[in-house]
Scaffold this motif. Structure first.
Motif, PDB file in Angstrom:
ATOM      1  N   ALA A   5      14.681   1.953  13.865  1.00  0.00           N
ATOM      2  CA  ALA A   5      14.150   2.951  12.929  1.00  0.00           C
ATOM      3  C   ALA A   5      13.723   4.221  13.635  1.00  0.00           C
ATOM      4  O   ALA A   5      13.871   5.325  13.092  1.00  0.00           O
ATOM      5  CB  ALA A   5      12.973   2.366  12.154  1.00  0.00           C
ATOM      6  N   PHE A   6      13.200   4.087  14.840  1.00  0.00           N
ATOM      7  CA  PHE A   6      12.693   5.251  15.561  1.00  0.00           C
ATOM      8  C   PHE A   6      13.619   5.677  16.698  1.00  0.00           C
ATOM      9  O   PHE A   6      13.187   6.379  17.627  1.00  0.00           O
ATOM     10  CB  PHE A   6      11.294   4.953  16.096  1.00  0.00           C
ATOM     11  CG  PHE A   6      10.270   4.754  15.010  1.00  0.00           C
ATOM     12  CD1 PHE A   6       9.792   5.831  14.281  1.00  0.00           C
ATOM     13  CD2 PHE A   6       9.823   3.485  14.684  1.00  0.00           C
ATOM     14  CE1 PHE A   6       8.858   5.652  13.270  1.00  0.00           C
ATOM     15  CE2 PHE A   6       8.897   3.293  13.678  1.00  0.00           C
ATOM     16  CZ  PHE A   6       8.416   4.374  12.960  1.00  0.00           C
ATOM     17  N   ALA A   7      14.889   5.287  16.602  1.00  0.00           N
ATOM     18  CA  ALA A   7      15.856   5.661  17.638  1.00  0.00           C
ATOM     19  C   ALA A   7      15.997   7.184  17.704  1.00  0.00           C
ATOM     20  O   ALA A   7      16.099   7.852  16.674  1.00  0.00           O
ATOM     21  CB  ALA A   7      17.209   5.015  17.351  1.00  0.00           C
TER      22      ALA A   7
ATOM     23  N   MET B 176      19.511   4.243  22.138  1.00  0.00           N
ATOM     24  CA  MET B 176      18.315   3.541  21.688  1.00  0.00           C
ATOM     25  C   MET B 176      18.637   2.674  20.473  1.00  0.00           C
ATOM     26  O   MET B 176      18.142   1.543  20.345  1.00  0.00           O
ATOM     27  CB  MET B 176      17.211   4.543  21.352  1.00  0.00           C
ATOM     28  CG  MET B 176      15.881   3.894  21.000  1.00  0.00           C
ATOM     29  SD  MET B 176      14.569   5.139  20.819  1.00  0.00           S
ATOM     30  CE  MET B 176      13.212   4.106  20.238  1.00  0.00           C
ATOM     31  N   LEU B 177      19.475   3.186  19.585  1.00  0.00           N
ATOM     32  CA  LEU B 177      19.914   2.395  18.440  1.00  0.00           C
ATOM     33  C   LEU B 177      20.724   1.188  18.898  1.00  0.00           C
ATOM     34  O   LEU B 177      20.573   0.083  18.364  1.00  0.00           O
ATOM     35  CB  LEU B 177      20.741   3.269  17.493  1.00  0.00           C
ATOM     36  CG  LEU B 177      21.247   2.619  16.204  1.00  0.00           C
ATOM     37  CD1 LEU B 177      20.087   2.073  15.380  1.00  0.00           C
ATOM     38  CD2 LEU B 177      22.063   3.615  15.395  1.00  0.00           C
ATOM     39  N   LEU B 178      21.556   1.388  19.906  1.00  0.00           N
ATOM     40  CA  LEU B 178      22.342   0.289  20.456  1.00  0.00           C
ATOM     41  C   LEU B 178      21.441  -0.803  21.026  1.00  0.00           C
ATOM     42  O   LEU B 178      21.675  -2.004  20.815  1.00  0.00           O
ATOM     43  CB  LEU B 178      23.277   0.815  21.545  1.00  0.00           C
ATOM     44  CG  LEU B 178      24.201  -0.195  22.221  1.00  0.00           C
ATOM     45  CD1 LEU B 178      25.203  -0.755  21.223  1.00  0.00           C
ATOM     46  CD2 LEU B 178      24.931   0.451  23.401  1.00  0.00           C
ATOM     47  N   ILE B 179      20.384  -0.414  21.729  1.00  0.00           N
ATOM     48  CA  ILE B 179      19.434  -1.385  22.271  1.00  0.00           C
ATOM     49  C   ILE B 179      18.758  -2.157  21.140  1.00  0.00           C
ATOM     50  O   ILE B 179      18.617  -3.384  21.194  1.00  0.00           O
ATOM     51  CB  ILE B 179      18.385  -0.668  23.142  1.00  0.00           C
ATOM     52  CG1 ILE B 179      19.032  -0.156  24.430  1.00  0.00           C
ATOM     53  CG2 ILE B 179      17.232  -1.619  23.485  1.00  0.00           C
ATOM     54  CD1 ILE B 179      18.130   0.738  25.248  1.00  0.00           C
ATOM     55  N   GLY B 180      18.345  -1.434  20.097  1.00  0.00           N
ATOM     56  CA  GLY B 180      17.688  -2.094  18.972  1.00  0.00           C
ATOM     57  C   GLY B 180      18.561  -3.153  18.330  1.00  0.00           C
ATOM     58  O   GLY B 180      18.105  -4.264  18.040  1.00  0.00           O
TER      59      GLY B 180
ATOM     60  N   ILE C 109      16.738   4.246  -0.494  1.00  0.00           N
ATOM     61  CA  ILE C 109      15.798   4.672   0.547  1.00  0.00           C
ATOM     62  C   ILE C 109      16.479   5.620   1.530  1.00  0.00           C
ATOM     63  O   ILE C 109      15.905   6.624   1.951  1.00  0.00           O
ATOM     64  CB  ILE C 109      15.217   3.442   1.281  1.00  0.00           C
ATOM     65  CG1 ILE C 109      14.298   2.672   0.338  1.00  0.00           C
ATOM     66  CG2 ILE C 109      14.457   3.860   2.536  1.00  0.00           C
ATOM     67  CD1 ILE C 109      13.753   1.396   0.912  1.00  0.00           C
ATOM     68  N   GLY C 110      17.724   5.278   1.889  1.00  0.00           N
ATOM     69  CA  GLY C 110      18.457   6.134   2.813  1.00  0.00           C
ATOM     70  C   GLY C 110      18.670   7.531   2.256  1.00  0.00           C
ATOM     71  O   GLY C 110      18.585   8.525   2.984  1.00  0.00           O
ATOM     72  N   GLN C 111      18.915   7.607   0.945  1.00  0.00           N
ATOM     73  CA  GLN C 111      19.160   8.909   0.321  1.00  0.00           C
ATOM     74  C   GLN C 111      17.869   9.692   0.125  1.00  0.00           C
ATOM     75  O   GLN C 111      17.835  10.923   0.265  1.00  0.00           O
ATOM     76  CB  GLN C 111      19.858   8.698  -1.027  1.00  0.00           C
ATOM     77  CG  GLN C 111      20.306   9.991  -1.709  1.00  0.00           C
ATOM     78  CD  GLN C 111      21.293   9.714  -2.836  1.00  0.00           C
ATOM     79  OE1 GLN C 111      22.423   9.304  -2.610  1.00  0.00           O
ATOM     80  NE2 GLN C 111      20.853   9.919  -4.060  1.00  0.00           N
ATOM     81  N   ALA C 112      16.774   8.971  -0.159  1.00  0.00           N
ATOM     82  CA  ALA C 112      15.511   9.651  -0.474  1.00  0.00           C
ATOM     83  C   ALA C 112      14.661   9.949   0.763  1.00  0.00           C
ATOM     84  O   ALA C 112      14.002  10.990   0.828  1.00  0.00           O
ATOM     85  CB  ALA C 112      14.703   8.806  -1.460  1.00  0.00           C
ATOM     86  N   TYR C 113      14.678   9.038   1.741  1.00  0.00           N
ATOM     87  CA  TYR C 113      13.756   9.158   2.876  1.00  0.00           C
ATOM     88  C   TYR C 113      14.445   9.243   4.237  1.00  0.00           C
ATOM     89  O   TYR C 113      13.777   9.264   5.267  1.00  0.00           O
ATOM     90  CB  TYR C 113      12.772   7.976   2.878  1.00  0.00           C
ATOM     91  CG  TYR C 113      11.937   7.897   1.626  1.00  0.00           C
ATOM     92  CD1 TYR C 113      10.870   8.770   1.423  1.00  0.00           C
ATOM     93  CD2 TYR C 113      12.226   6.961   0.637  1.00  0.00           C
ATOM     94  CE1 TYR C 113      10.107   8.710   0.273  1.00  0.00           C
ATOM     95  CE2 TYR C 113      11.467   6.890  -0.524  1.00  0.00           C
ATOM     96  CZ  TYR C 113      10.405   7.763  -0.707  1.00  0.00           C
ATOM     97  OH  TYR C 113       9.652   7.699  -1.847  1.00  0.00           O
ATOM     98  N   GLY C 114      15.761   9.260   4.247  1.00  0.00           N
ATOM     99  CA  GLY C 114      16.461   9.339   5.517  1.00  0.00           C
ATOM    100  C   GLY C 114      17.103   8.020   5.889  1.00  0.00           C
ATOM    101  O   GLY C 114      16.654   6.943   5.457  1.00  0.00           O
ATOM    102  N   LEU C 115      18.135   8.090   6.696  1.00  0.00           N
ATOM    103  CA  LEU C 115      18.934   6.903   7.005  1.00  0.00           C
ATOM    104  C   LEU C 115      18.224   5.908   7.911  1.00  0.00           C
ATOM    105  O   LEU C 115      18.685   4.773   8.055  1.00  0.00           O
ATOM    106  CB  LEU C 115      20.258   7.334   7.635  1.00  0.00           C
ATOM    107  CG  LEU C 115      21.190   8.136   6.723  1.00  0.00           C
ATOM    108  CD1 LEU C 115      22.422   8.598   7.480  1.00  0.00           C
ATOM    109  CD2 LEU C 115      21.601   7.312   5.500  1.00  0.00           C
ATOM    110  N   SER C 116      17.121   6.283   8.526  1.00  0.00           N
ATOM    111  CA  SER C 116      16.377   5.328   9.351  1.00  0.00           C
ATOM    112  C   SER C 116      15.404   4.489   8.524  1.00  0.00           C
ATOM    113  O   SER C 116      14.930   3.448   8.982  1.00  0.00           O
ATOM    114  CB  SER C 116      15.594   6.072  10.443  1.00  0.00           C
ATOM    115  OG  SER C 116      14.607   6.922   9.873  1.00  0.00           O
TER     116      SER C 116
END
Length: 396
Positions: free
Chosen positions: A89-91, A96-100, A153-160
């Motif tokens: 989420a915080f990548a 960092m996303l790959l590690i998550g 949620i992705g559309q309203a608050y972002g894809l993370s």
């Protein structure tokens, strides 16, 4: 309520919550990855990241869980998944996303292998398909519910944003394991040991090998096609929004749920092979038809048919339990999970290689390849044995 049913219900509800969280991530993950300005091939590698750690850890997890059977493995696995969702989420970049997502695979391998073994140990043999079917059905019900919320949620608050939902539901699941799961109820064959001979026996068993091949190719289709290429196809070829994509994937998962539990229950009486064979053959044909979709309606219809077909394979875990000798169950279930996750790892890599690197429309090649390998794996089941069908007086 009998102890076996109570245990299955607890495992199934937990599985629903975990997969609900995972389902919220499904429609946005490839799109989220593209925000880091990476290639399609790197997107495929990202979707495969959690699978590679599962491939490495499924076998050890199955062996250790079978021997010790304590709930701390399940609890630890869920806490690792929750931590991985927060990392994702915080990548701040692709790596960092790959590690998550890689860490997510570690937790999933520990948790889900233990869950399968727990139900396999506690369920009565005559109702094993029904119990495992309920477990898998509620997982897919979670998957059914998740994508629409993830798209919103992705559309309203972002894809993370969906990753935070995933973390929250996984923490709720961890609390349920801590308070509701008895360590004794999932204890396996305590003193059993697993060696190379046990593993080679599993691979020499043609029926187990063909069942694992079916799971392997189904996983290639799910991870490589449905989770990676289908979202790109829906956006690039059909111009769908994330909400429309999430709705179509939810409908597909809903039809998967509708066929999964009845097929699993009927397999306790009619045998496992007819349902798994039908799932692989029919699923392969439908997968090859996805490029024929021209709008949201036809896309939703084809994806619904694919979901229904894949749901027919709900008894595949019970098939392994039927065929594997009891002392070898831990190793056999570990191999079973490994083959599924190996398919999830290589599926996105293989199938994304068949699409152009440019940002243009997706061609039919990956859909045809996925459909072909799924259908071929169905044909491999023809000589396989089916103990349940044999006991019912049918032909092998």
């Amino acid at each position: 309520m009998e102890l076996a049913l109570r245990s299955t219900l607890i495992f199934s509800i937990i599985g629903f919550l975990v997969n609900f969280g995972l389902g919220t991530v499904a429609p946005i993950l490839p799109l989220y990855a593209l925000t880091f300005n990476v290639s399609i091939v790197m997107v495929g590698a990202l979707v495969s990241a959690s699978a590679i750690s599962k491939v490495i850890l499924d076998m050890p997890s199955g062996i250790v869980a079978d021997r010790l059977g304590t709930k701390r493995f399940m609890l630890g696995g869920l806490l690792i998944v929750a931590a991985s969702a927060m990392i994702s989420a915080f990548a701040v970049d692709y790596w960092m996303l790959l590690i998550g997502l890689t860490v997510q695979g570690i937790g999933s391998a520990i948790y889900f292998t233990t869950s399968y073994l727990g139900i396999s140990r506690t369920a009565p043999p005559a109702k094993r398909g029904r119990h495992l079917g309920l477990f898998i059905s509620l997982q897919f019900l979670g998957t059914t519910s998740g994508p629409v919320l993830g798209g919103l949620i992705g559309q309203a608050y972002g894809l993370s944003g969906p990753f935070l939902i995933y973390a929250a539901f996984t923490l709720i699941s961890a609390a349920m394991v801590y308070f509701l799961v008895s360590g004794a109820s999932i204890k396996g064959a305590g003193g059993a040991s697993v060696d190379l001979h046990q593993i080679t026996r599993t691979f020499r068993n043609y029926t187990l090998t063909s069942v694992n091949a079916g799971l392997f190719t189904t996983s290639i289709l799910r991870a490589g096609l449905v989770s990676t290429i289908v979202p790109l196809f829906a956006v690039r070829n059909l111009g769908l929004t994330t909400v429309e994509l999430g709705a179509a994937l939810t409908l597909s998962a809903g039809f998967n749920f509708l066929s999964l539990l009845p097929a699993s229950s009927l397999s306790d009486r009619l045998g496992r092979k007819p349902f798994l064979f039908s799932s692989l053959l029919f699923g392969g044909i439908v997968a090859a038809m996805i490029p024929l979709a021209t709008d949201l309606l036809t896309f939703a219809v084809i994806m619904s048919a694919l979901g229904f077909a894949l749901g027919l394979s709900g008894s595949v875990g019970a098939y392994v339990t039927d065929v594997a000798p009891p002392p070898d169950l831990g190793g056999a279930m570990g191999i079973f999970r490994t083959m599924g996750d190996l398919g999830s790892f290589i599926g996105p890599i293989i199938l994304t290689a068949f699409i152009p690197a440019s940002a243009g429309p997706i061609n039919a090649s990956p859909f045809l390849v996925a459909g072909m390998i799924l259908s071929v794996s169905g044909l491999l089941l023809i000589p396989a044995k089916d103990p349940v069908r044999s006991k019912a007086g049918g032909r092998k």
